[in-house]
Scaffold this motif. Sequence first.
Motif, mmCIF file in Angstrom:
data_model
loop_
_atom_site.group_PDB
_atom_site.id
_atom_site.type_symbol
_atom_site.label_atom_id
_atom_site.label_comp_id
_atom_site.label_asym_id
_atom_site.label_seq_id
_atom_site.Cartn_x
_atom_site.Cartn_y
_atom_site.Cartn_z
ATOM 1 N N GLY A 206 20.797 16.540 9.802
ATOM 2 C CA GLY A 206 21.024 15.630 10.921
ATOM 3 C C GLY A 206 22.483 15.413 11.234
ATOM 4 O O GLY A 206 22.815 14.709 12.178
ATOM 5 N N GLY A 207 23.356 16.017 10.431
ATOM 6 C CA GLY A 207 24.777 15.888 10.717
ATOM 7 C C GLY A 207 25.469 14.897 9.797
ATOM 8 O O GLY A 207 24.829 14.115 9.090
ATOM 9 N N PRO A 208 26.782 14.912 9.795
ATOM 10 C CA PRO A 208 27.547 14.109 8.840
ATOM 11 C C PRO A 208 27.445 12.602 9.054
ATOM 12 O O PRO A 208 27.679 11.829 8.130
ATOM 13 N N ASP B 157 22.124 8.063 6.188
ATOM 14 C CA ASP B 157 22.026 8.453 4.772
ATOM 15 C C ASP B 157 23.294 9.145 4.298
ATOM 16 O O ASP B 157 23.785 8.877 3.195
ATOM 17 N N ASN B 158 23.819 10.048 5.093
ATOM 18 C CA ASN B 158 25.046 10.738 4.696
ATOM 19 C C ASN B 158 26.238 9.790 4.680
ATOM 20 O O ASN B 158 27.128 9.898 3.829
ATOM 21 N N ARG B 159 26.256 8.845 5.621
ATOM 22 C CA ARG B 159 27.327 7.838 5.609
ATOM 23 C C ARG B 159 27.224 6.964 4.359
ATOM 24 O O ARG B 159 28.240 6.554 3.800
ATOM 25 N N ALA B 160 26.004 6.687 3.919
ATOM 26 C CA ALA B 160 25.810 5.853 2.727
ATOM 27 C C ALA B 160 26.354 6.542 1.476
ATOM 28 O O ALA B 160 26.967 5.902 0.617
ATOM 29 N N LEU B 161 26.134 7.846 1.378
ATOM 30 C CA LEU B 161 26.707 8.588 0.254
ATOM 31 C C LEU B 161 28.226 8.621 0.349
ATOM 32 O O LEU B 161 28.937 8.476 -0.655
ATOM 33 N N ARG B 162 28.724 8.805 1.564
ATOM 34 C CA ARG B 162 30.175 8.857 1.757
ATOM 35 C C ARG B 162 30.821 7.518 1.377
ATOM 36 O O ARG B 162 31.904 7.478 0.776
ATOM 37 N N ALA B 163 30.138 6.428 1.698
ATOM 38 C CA ALA B 163 30.660 5.102 1.350
ATOM 39 C C ALA B 163 30.729 4.926 -0.168
ATOM 40 O O ALA B 163 31.692 4.352 -0.698
ATOM 41 N N ALA B 164 29.731 5.432 -0.889
ATOM 42 C CA ALA B 164 29.755 5.366 -2.352
ATOM 43 C C ALA B 164 30.900 6.193 -2.910
ATOM 44 O O ALA B 164 31.569 5.800 -3.868
ATOM 45 N N MET B 165 31.126 7.356 -2.296
ATOM 46 C CA MET B 165 32.233 8.210 -2.728
ATOM 47 C C MET B 165 33.572 7.515 -2.507
ATOM 48 O O MET B 165 34.420 7.467 -3.410
ATOM 49 N N ALA C 206 32.612 19.616 4.056
ATOM 50 C CA ALA C 206 31.914 19.536 5.337
ATOM 51 C C ALA C 206 31.384 20.892 5.794
ATOM 52 O O ALA C 206 30.292 20.977 6.370
ATOM 53 N N ASP C 207 32.143 21.961 5.539
ATOM 54 C CA ASP C 207 31.705 23.287 5.979
ATOM 55 C C ASP C 207 30.386 23.686 5.318
ATOM 56 O O ASP C 207 29.539 24.339 5.936
ATOM 57 N N GLU C 208 30.217 23.289 4.053
ATOM 58 C CA GLU C 208 28.979 23.610 3.326
ATOM 59 C C GLU C 208 27.965 22.481 3.411
ATOM 60 O O GLU C 208 26.873 22.582 2.844
ATOM 61 N N GLN C 209 28.330 21.372 4.060
ATOM 62 C CA GLN C 209 27.450 20.219 4.230
ATOM 63 C C GLN C 209 26.947 19.700 2.885
ATOM 64 O O GLN C 209 25.747 19.559 2.648
#
Length: 314
Positions: A100-102, A106-114, A144-147
């Motif tokens: 679904g993209g960056p 859900d992806n933002r939630a992982l990024r926030a944890a990182m 990002a290139d490998e998602q």
Amino acid sequence: MAAFPRMTFEHEMKFRHAAMEWLAMRTNDGAEPMYYLDIEEFEYDGAKIPLRNRYKGIWKPASFGAALSFTTKFTKPGRERPYEDAVGSDGLMRYKWRDGGPDIPDNRALRAAMEAGLPLIWFYGVAEGVYQAVFPVFLVGEEADEQQFMVEVADMDRLSRDGQIFSEGPSLSVVEKRYAARMARQRLHQPVFRSMVMRAYDEHCAVCALHHVELLDAAHILPDAHEDGIAAVTNGLSLCKIHHSAYDRKFMGIRPDYVVEIRTDLLNEVDGPMLRHGLQERHGERLLVLPQQRKERPSSVLLEKAYLRFREVA
């Protein structure tokens, strides 16, 4: 289920500490898997907040500012390789974005944890509805290139340190990278591999049928270092510690037709009852225990490769 107000960073850290301490107690420090309903028994301050979501791979409770856990689904044997994770040259594991993209939640939630350096829990499916909890893990970079995110599988003592943010993997020498990659695989795959093998053999030794799980190991047919030594149930044998040691040290071999062979010099040796009953009398006998599901049984191809190595010294 009680609703929690938005948690501060400090409250999230306390929750994560409490959750991982509870998981450590319930899983024998991460050695044993859990049924999904048992995972849902966790309580914090008298209320239940799920540690994972039944329907989503990435889980952020509504009161949290970042993801709490992520899940790798169980893959039935024979369909495809059990693990889709990879280890990079930096020694770190990878976990793919949700499609679904960056910028999907859900992806933002992982990024926030990182970005906050928060510890997460990785629930790894070892059977239908059964998960190995791997914790703590930290997201330490994003490709990002490998998602995908870069995952460090850490020791529990890492929880006592301040969170760290990495924009890219650490700079390591070739030797350090090789060592880091091996340790990353071990910390994730060892407990997952053990649980898959123990379940397949119903917690019995394949050679002698011993049924005390504390005395059993998940043995690799071909070791991790071998190019075919994947951490899959078809490359595994449930062996008691005596037979595991004998197998690894080439005192004992197992043919592709599941027949046990004992090295010639050991057959001719005179010693106590353990040697006689535990090893010599197993020579020429078939394995006593095999997985009920044929797709979980030891690979004949891998057994043949291991058996040829045994015959070199037998």
